[in-house]
Design an enzyme around this catalytic site. Structure first.
Site, short mmCIF file in Angstrom:
data_model
loop_
_atom_site.label_atom_id
_atom_site.label_comp_id
_atom_site.label_asym_id
_atom_site.label_seq_id
_atom_site.Cartn_x
_atom_site.Cartn_y
_atom_site.Cartn_z
N HIS A 116 56.67 1.64 -6.21
CA HIS A 116 57.25 0.68 -7.37
C HIS A 116 57.72 -0.34 -6.63
O HIS A 116 58.30 -0.37 -5.54
CB HIS A 116 58.06 1.43 -7.72
CG HIS A 116 59.16 0.64 -8.79
ND1 HIS A 116 58.91 0.74 -9.97
CD2 HIS A 116 60.32 0.10 -8.57
CE1 HIS A 116 59.50 -0.36 -10.69
NE2 HIS A 116 60.55 -0.53 -9.88
N THR A 145 13.31 -2.72 -4.92
CA THR A 145 13.11 -4.25 -5.47
C THR A 145 13.97 -4.53 -6.32
O THR A 145 13.76 -5.64 -6.87
CB THR A 145 11.47 -4.44 -5.60
OG1 THR A 145 11.18 -2.94 -6.52
CG2 THR A 145 10.56 -4.21 -4.57
#
Length: 508
Positions: free
Chosen positions: A487, A185
């Protein structure tokens, strides 16, 4: 040393092995069954989940995937819980939209993109947020249908350890039976004494996501994740934002070195901070809100005025109205349901996951709880390590972390090495002109095993998962350093920080 440190981790759930008084449970079940006069639902489920948030809906889907007859009960009438409806998702939508506006105002000209006029259309911004929420909510309903999860709308309350009565939106009720019932809940906003949230002048995070106009002045009470994220949304859109925090630091769980750099970044964005300050009075009689403040340690009072005040002092487990006391489910002094390492409560047929039990109150932690809990119910082995749960502050730059902070490592007395790499030296960050931040890695001095990773950067929340995986598999800093990274990418900063940890970086 490392083992002792791990056991002392702040965020880790401590398994509470609870005795199971089956005789008492059977008596309770018998008592409730004999007195129940409600209309009964269909046949018994293998699993019933109360709550359709990240923990609950994931648990329900996983249970169905494992071949268990499953029903999920959700009172909101829309799946996804706080996170999807009034939390994680709408806040990230507004964070992104407000960042786009801020970039258009402050960054576009330097990239050669110019406009004669840039303005905020707040209704359109809110509509985009609402559309994202609606689409994702319907998506979960689609997943329920695909996996044959029965979905019951309404508020559920225990009438026995194996039965839940659901008050439906139409005004009726039905009883849902389950061999195993999972409480998922979630949590609710934590209120502060003397401050009444009306979601107009004084708002919770829910109200802050639905303001009808941009406040000229906004005060945020609480310098945690939620307060800083929502504060940054409205600061980007033009609000004068002041953050009031009782503690001496913002985000106390954050690595202290990174935290200082983070606060400086927010201050450059014109957010103001009043730390070690408490709110002792609130006046809403005028057009805005007037707060009376004083130092946390006591002293001379001052006043601060704003159009809107956001109360962001944390969250508390939401278990009100479930009838836990009547069936013997035990909770701790702060209202969390006590569970053992298999998520079982003090009542054999009832389990609990997510924000209602100890551990970080995070959607992704709840999801992991849900999967592991259902695996245990199905007779398999589940696993969640709260030391490996990443945390992210979705401001700009973002701050993400996993594992230990340097403060925790020092406190545990572990010999360690630290490696850092600034994004100012990262080629991708420089190319896009967004190079504020750092990667910081902590590793055991003797074994080089990674103990913690902390990243402040654009998209730090995406970059952190390489570190999560590394910690999960017990990797060393050298393991990351010797792994090829594409890269030019921001992730190269993680590689360089790893190189700095066990040896030396290349690009600084």
């Amino acid at each position: 040393m490392v083992m002792a440190m791990a056991m002392a981790s702040f965020g880790k759930r401590k398994a509470l092995l609870l005795s199971r008084n089956l005789c008492k449970s059977n008596l309770l079940r018998s008592s409730f069954s004999s007195s129940r006069t409600f209309a009964s639902g269909s046949e018994e489920n293998d699993v019933v989940v109360i709550g359709g948030g990240p923990g609950g809906y994931v648990a329900a889907i996983k249970a169905a995937q494992l071949g268990l007859k499953t029903t999920c009960i959700e009172k909101r009438g829309a799946l996804g819980g706080t996170c999807l409806n009034v939390g994680c998702i709408p806040s990230k939508a507004l964070l992104h939209s407000s960042h786009m506006y801020h970039e258009a105002m402050h960054a576009f000209p330097s990239h050669g993109v110019k406009f004669s006029k840039v303005e905020v259309d707040l209704p359109a911004m809110m509509a985009q947020k609402d559309k994202a929420v609606s689409n994702l909510t319907r998506g979960i309903e689609g997943l329920f249908k695909k996996n044959k999860v029965n979905y019951v709308k309404g508020f559920g309350k225990f009438v026995s350890p194996t039965e839940v009565i659901v008050d439906t939106p139409e005004g009726g009720n039905t009883v849902v039976k389950g061999k195993n019932i999972i409480i998922a809940t979630g949590s609710d906003v934590k209120s502060l004494p003397g401050i009444t949230i009306d979601e107009k002048k004084i708002v919770s995070s829910t109200g802050a996501l639905a303001l009808s106009e941009i406040p000229k002045k906004l005060i945020v009470i609480g310098a945690g994740y939620i307060g800083l994220e929502m504060g940054s949304v409205w600061a980007r859109l033009g609000s004068e934002v002041t953050v009031v925090e009782f503690a001496p630091d913002i985000v106390p769980s954050m690595d202290s070195e990174v935290r200082k750099q983070f606060q400086r970044s927010l201050e450059k964005q014109k957010m103001k901070f009043m730390l070690k300050t408490k709110v002792v009075g609130v006046d809403t009689s005028g057009g805005g809100v007037k707060l009376t403040l004083e130092p946390a340690a006591g002293g001379e009072q001052s006043t601060l005025e704003a159009d809107v005040v956001l109360v962001s002092a944390g969250r508390i487990p939401y278990t009100a109205g479930l009838g836990l006391d009547a069936i013997g489910v035990q909770t701790d002094k702060v209202g969390r349901i006590t569970v053992n390492e298999r998520f079982a409560t003090s009542v054999p047929s009832i389990f609990a996951i997510g924000d209602v039990i100890p551990g970080p109150m995070l959607a992704h932690k709840a999801e992991e709880d849900g999967v592991a809990c259902v695996e245990f119910i199905a007779g398999k082995e589940g696993h969640v390590d709260y030391d490996m749960v990443p945390g992210v502050v979705y401001t700009h730059p973002e701050v993400a972390s996993v594992g230990k902070t340097e403060d925790q490592v020092k406190a545990a007395g572990v010999a360690y090495r630290v490696g850092k790499f600034p994004f100012m030296a990262n080629s991708r960050a420089k190319a896009i002109d967004d190079a504020e931040g750092v990667v910081k890695i902590l590793a055991d001095k003797e074994t080089d095993k990674i103990l913690g990773v902390h990243i402040m950067a654009p998209n730090a929340g995406e970059l952190i998962h390489e570190a999560v995986l590394a910690l999960q598999y017990g990797a060393s800093s050298e393991d990351i350093a010797r792994t090829c990274h594409a890269h030019p990418t921001m992730s190269e900063a993680v590689k360089e920080a790893a190189m700095a940890t066990y040896d030396k970086p290349i690009h600084i």
